[in-house]
Design a protein around this motif. Structure first.
Motif, short mmCIF file in Angstrom:
data_model
loop_
_atom_site.label_atom_id
_atom_site.label_comp_id
_atom_site.label_asym_id
_atom_site.label_seq_id
_atom_site.Cartn_x
_atom_site.Cartn_y
_atom_site.Cartn_z
N LEU A 139 0.84 -1.20 0.00
CA LEU A 139 0.00 0.00 0.00
C LEU A 139 0.87 1.24 0.00
O LEU A 139 1.87 1.32 0.71
CB LEU A 139 -0.87 0.04 1.27
CG LEU A 139 -1.73 -1.19 1.54
CD1 LEU A 139 -2.34 -1.08 2.94
CD2 LEU A 139 -2.82 -1.29 0.50
N THR A 140 0.47 2.22 -0.78
CA THR A 140 1.20 3.49 -0.84
C THR A 140 0.27 4.61 -0.37
O THR A 140 -0.88 4.69 -0.81
CB THR A 140 1.66 3.78 -2.29
OG1 THR A 140 2.47 2.70 -2.73
CG2 THR A 140 2.45 5.09 -2.37
N CYS A 141 0.78 5.46 0.51
CA CYS A 141 0.03 6.65 0.92
C CYS A 141 0.44 7.75 -0.05
O CYS A 141 1.55 8.28 0.03
CB CYS A 141 0.38 7.02 2.36
SG CYS A 141 -0.64 8.36 3.00
N TRP A 142 -0.44 8.04 -0.98
CA TRP A 142 -0.06 8.92 -2.08
C TRP A 142 -0.57 10.35 -1.87
O TRP A 142 -1.73 10.56 -1.50
CB TRP A 142 -0.59 8.39 -3.42
CG TRP A 142 -0.06 9.18 -4.58
CD1 TRP A 142 1.11 8.96 -5.25
CD2 TRP A 142 -0.64 10.36 -5.15
NE1 TRP A 142 1.29 9.93 -6.21
CE2 TRP A 142 0.24 10.80 -6.17
CE3 TRP A 142 -1.82 11.08 -4.89
CZ2 TRP A 142 -0.03 11.93 -6.93
CZ3 TRP A 142 -2.07 12.21 -5.65
CH2 TRP A 142 -1.18 12.63 -6.67
N VAL A 143 0.32 11.31 -2.13
CA VAL A 143 -0.06 12.72 -2.13
C VAL A 143 0.90 13.44 -3.08
O VAL A 143 2.04 13.00 -3.26
CB VAL A 143 0.02 13.31 -0.69
CG1 VAL A 143 1.45 13.32 -0.16
CG2 VAL A 143 -0.57 14.71 -0.62
N ASP A 144 0.45 14.50 -3.68
CA ASP A 144 1.32 15.32 -4.53
C ASP A 144 2.30 16.05 -3.61
O ASP A 144 1.89 16.87 -2.80
CB ASP A 144 0.46 16.30 -5.32
CG ASP A 144 1.31 17.23 -6.18
OD1 ASP A 144 2.55 17.11 -6.18
OD2 ASP A 144 0.71 18.07 -6.87
N LEU A 145 3.58 15.73 -3.74
CA LEU A 145 4.57 16.28 -2.80
C LEU A 145 5.12 17.64 -3.21
O LEU A 145 5.90 18.25 -2.47
CB LEU A 145 5.74 15.29 -2.64
CG LEU A 145 5.42 14.04 -1.85
CD1 LEU A 145 6.61 13.10 -1.85
CD2 LEU A 145 5.03 14.40 -0.42
N VAL A 169 5.24 3.72 2.04
CA VAL A 169 4.82 2.44 1.45
C VAL A 169 4.90 1.37 2.53
O VAL A 169 5.92 1.26 3.22
CB VAL A 169 5.74 2.06 0.27
CG1 VAL A 169 5.34 0.71 -0.32
CG2 VAL A 169 5.72 3.15 -0.80
N ILE A 170 3.81 0.61 2.70
CA ILE A 170 3.83 -0.47 3.69
C ILE A 170 3.34 -1.76 3.04
O ILE A 170 2.67 -1.73 2.01
CB ILE A 170 2.97 -0.16 4.94
CG1 ILE A 170 1.51 0.03 4.57
CG2 ILE A 170 3.51 1.07 5.69
CD1 ILE A 170 0.58 0.07 5.78
N THR A 171 3.68 -2.86 3.66
CA THR A 171 3.24 -4.16 3.16
C THR A 171 2.52 -4.89 4.29
O THR A 171 3.00 -4.90 5.42
CB THR A 171 4.46 -4.99 2.70
OG1 THR A 171 5.11 -4.26 1.66
CG2 THR A 171 4.04 -6.35 2.17
N ILE A 172 1.37 -5.43 3.97
CA ILE A 172 0.61 -6.19 4.98
C ILE A 172 0.31 -7.56 4.39
O ILE A 172 -0.09 -7.67 3.23
CB ILE A 172 -0.71 -5.47 5.34
CG1 ILE A 172 -0.41 -4.07 5.88
CG2 ILE A 172 -1.49 -6.27 6.38
CD1 ILE A 172 -1.65 -3.27 6.17
N SER A 173 0.53 -8.59 5.19
CA SER A 173 0.25 -9.93 4.68
C SER A 173 -1.22 -10.28 4.89
O SER A 173 -1.89 -9.71 5.74
CB SER A 173 1.15 -10.96 5.36
OG SER A 173 0.70 -11.15 6.68
N GLN A 174 -1.69 -11.20 4.10
CA GLN A 174 -3.07 -11.66 4.22
C GLN A 174 -3.36 -12.15 5.64
O GLN A 174 -4.42 -11.87 6.20
CB GLN A 174 -3.32 -12.78 3.20
CG GLN A 174 -4.64 -13.44 3.39
CD GLN A 174 -5.27 -13.96 2.10
OE1 GLN A 174 -6.43 -14.25 2.12
NE2 GLN A 174 -4.54 -14.10 1.01
N GLU A 175 -2.36 -12.80 6.23
CA GLU A 175 -2.56 -13.35 7.59
C GLU A 175 -2.73 -12.27 8.64
O GLU A 175 -3.51 -12.43 9.58
CB GLU A 175 -1.35 -14.21 7.99
CG GLU A 175 -1.40 -15.60 7.38
CD GLU A 175 -0.05 -16.29 7.47
OE1 GLU A 175 0.80 -15.86 8.29
OE2 GLU A 175 0.16 -17.23 6.70
#
Ligand SMILES: *[C@@H]1O[C@H](CO)[C@@H](O)[C@H](O)[C@H]1NC(C)=O
Ligand SMILES: *[C@@H]1O[C@H](CO)[C@@H](O)[C@H](O)[C@H]1NC(C)=O
Ligand SMILES: *[C@@H]1O[C@H](CO)[C@@H](O)[C@H](O)[C@H]1NC(C)=O
Length: 203
Positions: A139-145, A169-175
């Motif tokens: 997942l990316t937290c997107w904003v115009d920088l 940017v973060i990664t989360i597993s299904q578990e």
């Protein structure tokens, strides 16, 4: 020759080290620079990028303002504080102050930051990783920088979760994705803004 070389190196090292703090100002707002001077100010010169913006010499030159910033600039002769209103990004850059003919060992690097209000913040899911059969989701937290930095990112897991500071940017597993939604927040020195909640793609 050697002693001369050593001497000039020493001379170089002995030059006053100018501390260059970054001072953030809100684009469209005020810039306030406080030289933290105590005592009577008998003369003061504020410069922007080497050009005089305000000058005062007691009993000789009344306080006067010069250059592009004239009309938006104010100097308080009690405190030495410089205030400039309606700042644009191009009004930023290096400011220096000299009080009572002494160059203070402080200069200011003024950098404009805009409020985040008018721009969207979004959680973007990478389509290759975020679907029912993937094992983890990026997942990316997107904003115009543009002119928005410095920024910090925060994430909230579930509607009732706590905000936690994290990476863009973060990664989360299904578990470990046990919550319904995830929301991100972007914060800068003058504002903050939340994304809409993004829904768990593994369901
Ligand atoms: C200068 O600053 C001092 C301290 O903040 C304040 O009391 C004073 O009213 C200011 N002077 C002017 C002319 O604004
Ligand atoms: C502030 O500056 C902008 C240009 O940078 C100008 O268009 C605007 O009219 C100014 N606003 C005020 C209140 O002076
Ligand atoms: C500026 O102030 C200093 C210290 O008060 C004084 O010695 C000096 O003569 C002043 N300079 C001018 C140009 O008036």
């Amino acid at each position: 020759m050697a002693p001369t070389a050593a001497l000039s190196l020493l001379t170089l090292l002995a030059l006053p080290v100018v501390a260059q703090d970054v001072t953030y100002f809100e684009i469209g707002g005020n810039l306030d620079l406080n030289p933290a001077f105590s005592g009577e100010i008998t003369n003061i010169t504020w410069k922007h990028k080497g050009n005089i913006v305000a000058e005062y010499i007691k009993d000789s030159i009344p306080l006067e303002y010069l250059g592009d910033l004239k009309g938006r600039t104010n100097v308080n002769l009690t405190t030495g504080v410089l205030t400039i209103s309606n700042m644009s990004q191009s009004d930023g850059g290096l400011f220096t102050v000299e009080i009572n003919n002494r160059v203070l060992p402080v200069s200011y690097n003024a950098v404009g930051v805009r409020k985040l209000d008018d721009y969207p913040v979004e959680v973007i899911m990478r389509p290759l990783t975020c679907h029912r059969s993937s094992t983890e989701c990026t997942l990316t937290c997107w904003v115009d920088l543009n002119e928005a930095e410095p920024v910090q990112y925060f994430w909230k897991k579930g509607e009732a979760g706590e905000w936690e500071e994290g990476e863009k940017v973060i990664t989360i597993s299904q578990e470990t994705w046990s919550f319904q939604t995830i929301t991100c927040k972007v914060k800068n020195p003058f504002s903050e803004k939340d994304s809409d909640p993004a829904v768990n793609p593994f369901h």
